[in-house]
Write an enzyme that holds these catalytic residues in place. Structure first.
Site, PDB file in Angstrom:
ATOM      1  N   ALA A  83     -21.542  -5.037  50.571  1.00  6.86           N
ATOM      2  CA  ALA A  83     -20.470  -5.875  51.118  1.00  6.86           C
ATOM      3  C   ALA A  83     -20.066  -5.325  52.481  1.00  6.86           C
ATOM      4  O   ALA A  83     -20.289  -4.151  52.790  1.00  6.86           O
ATOM      5  CB  ALA A  83     -19.269  -5.879  50.187  1.00  6.86           C
ATOM      6  N   LYS A  94     -18.885 -10.840  52.892  1.00  5.84           N
ATOM      7  CA  LYS A  94     -20.313 -10.537  52.928  1.00  5.84           C
ATOM      8  C   LYS A  94     -20.987 -11.418  53.971  1.00  5.84           C
ATOM      9  O   LYS A  94     -20.420 -12.386  54.424  1.00  5.84           O
ATOM     10  CB  LYS A  94     -20.956 -10.808  51.553  1.00  5.84           C
ATOM     11  CG  LYS A  94     -20.607  -9.738  50.533  1.00  5.84           C
ATOM     12  CD  LYS A  94     -21.308  -9.978  49.190  1.00  5.84           C
ATOM     13  CE  LYS A  94     -22.792 -10.175  49.279  1.00  5.84           C
ATOM     14  NZ  LYS A  94     -23.515  -9.100  49.947  1.00  5.84           N
ATOM     15  N   GLY A  97     -25.657  -9.447  57.026  1.00  4.48           N
ATOM     16  CA  GLY A  97     -27.123  -9.484  57.042  1.00  4.48           C
ATOM     17  C   GLY A  97     -27.664 -10.903  57.058  1.00  4.48           C
ATOM     18  O   GLY A  97     -28.888 -11.098  57.069  1.00  4.48           O
ATOM     19  N   GLU A 103     -27.226 -14.950  48.566  1.00  4.56           N
ATOM     20  CA  GLU A 103     -26.440 -13.977  47.805  1.00  4.56           C
ATOM     21  C   GLU A 103     -25.465 -14.691  46.874  1.00  4.56           C
ATOM     22  O   GLU A 103     -25.368 -14.369  45.697  1.00  4.56           O
ATOM     23  CB  GLU A 103     -25.694 -13.047  48.759  1.00  4.56           C
ATOM     24  CG  GLU A 103     -26.624 -12.048  49.440  1.00  4.56           C
ATOM     25  CD  GLU A 103     -25.975 -11.287  50.576  1.00  4.56           C
ATOM     26  OE1 GLU A 103     -26.538 -10.258  50.965  1.00  4.56           O
ATOM     27  OE2 GLU A 103     -24.929 -11.696  51.085  1.00  4.56           O
TER      28      GLU A 103
HETATM   29  C1  5RP Z   1     -25.991  -9.265  53.744  1.00  9.71           C
HETATM   30  C2  5RP Z   1     -24.773  -8.672  53.159  1.00  9.71           C
HETATM   31  C3  5RP Z   1     -24.758  -7.205  52.969  1.00  9.71           C
HETATM   32  O1  5RP Z   1     -24.635  -6.923  51.620  1.00  9.71           O
HETATM   33  C4  5RP Z   1     -23.621  -6.629  53.734  1.00  9.71           C
HETATM   34  O2  5RP Z   1     -23.761  -6.995  55.088  1.00  9.71           O
HETATM   35  C5  5RP Z   1     -23.569  -5.098  53.632  1.00  9.71           C
HETATM   36  O3  5RP Z   1     -24.673  -4.552  54.278  1.00  9.71           O
HETATM   37  P1  5RP Z   1     -24.841  -2.995  54.466  1.00  9.71           P
HETATM   38  O4  5RP Z   1     -25.022  -2.414  53.107  1.00  9.71           O
HETATM   39  O5  5RP Z   1     -26.048  -2.848  55.350  1.00  9.71           O
HETATM   40  O6  5RP Z   1     -23.595  -2.484  55.159  1.00  9.71           O
HETATM   41  O7  5RP Z   1     -23.816  -9.328  52.821  1.00  9.71           O
HETATM   42  O8  5RP Z   1     -25.856 -10.643  53.945  1.00  9.71           O
END
Ligand code: 5RP
Length: 228
Positions: A83, A94, A97, A103
């Site tokens: 998250a 979220k 990414g 998700e």
């Molecule tokens: C991807 C997400 C990821 O879970 C979120 O960005 C956290 O990423 P990270 O573990 O690299 O900090 O929601 O869409």
């Protein structure tokens, strides 16, 4: 390895220990989820995985994990994912990414969802991290104006920004675009979620509310387990 990376690894490994042979497991996306997938692969269990992105599916397959499409398996027993923010009641932001749509589809199809994160992700109020909003490409500038209206309805004066990489709009695995809205403070996440969902052209937003059953948060002292 940096301290933060070591924390991500610790929660990834703690989450992998929750998996039992025969389970259907949802695999998250992002740098924390990568540690979970690697730790799961290292356990060598017979499991079936449903990935939340093409990148995660590729990683899982490369580790010898069996990967199926969402809907090809029975109900998902456990999904583990990262998250960007963890707020009160385990409300989440979220989507940094870009995998928020897949998700959310996988989370909603899961009996149990565990969010994993390093301690920096915990916040008293959601909104410091820009909220990702996935939109269809057709007419996206018009949709962005209507997103502004939806934000304004919730007393948020943010101007959503089209997500770019190397000067080009980022495309999600589904071929959509993402706007990031720097909300600041989201006082009523449920109202904002409803307002965004009502905008035609918005495919999904990164508010994950009432979906996480627990969180494993790494701190320098060890892994904390939180419930909503
Ligand atoms: C991807 C997400 C990821 O879970 C979120 O960005 C956290 O990423 P990270 O573990 O690299 O900090 O929601 O869409």
């Amino acid at each position: 390895m940096s301290d933060v990376e070591a924390q991500k690894r610790a929660v990834g490994e703690a989450a992998a220990a929750l998996v039992e042979a025969g389970m259907v497991v949802g695999l998250g996306t992002g740098s924390t989820a990568v540690w979970f997938v690697k730790a799961l692969g290292a356990r060598g269990l017979e499991v079936t995985c449903v990935a939340t992105s093409l990148a995660t599916a590729d990683l899982a397959a490369s580790l010898g994990l069996k990967v199926a499409e969402l809907g090809e398996t029975r109900e998902i027993d456990l999904t583990v994912d990262g998250a960007d923010e963890i707020g009160p009641g385990l409300g989440l932001i979220k989507g940094a990414g870009g995998a928020l749509l897949r998700e959310k589809l996988v989370w909603e199809a899961s009996r149990r969802c565990v969010v994993i994160a390093d301690a920096s992700k915990r916040v008293p109020v959601l909104g410091g991290f820009p909220l990702p909003i996935e939109v269809v490409a057709f007419g996206h500038r018009t949709t962005a104006l209507r997103i502004c209206d939806a934000l304004a309805e919730c007393d948020i004066g943010a101007a959503p920004r089209l997500r770019l990489r190397n000067g080009q709009p980022v495309r999600t695995d589904g071929g959509n675009l993402i706007y990031d809205a720097p909300c600041g403070r989201i006082e009523d996440p449920a109202a904002l979620a409803a307002a965004l969902k009502s905008v035609t052209g918005v495919v999904e937003h990164g508010l994950f509310l009432d979906l996480a059953d627990e969180a494993l948060v790494a701190t320098p002292e060890g892994v904390l387990r939180l419930e909503p």
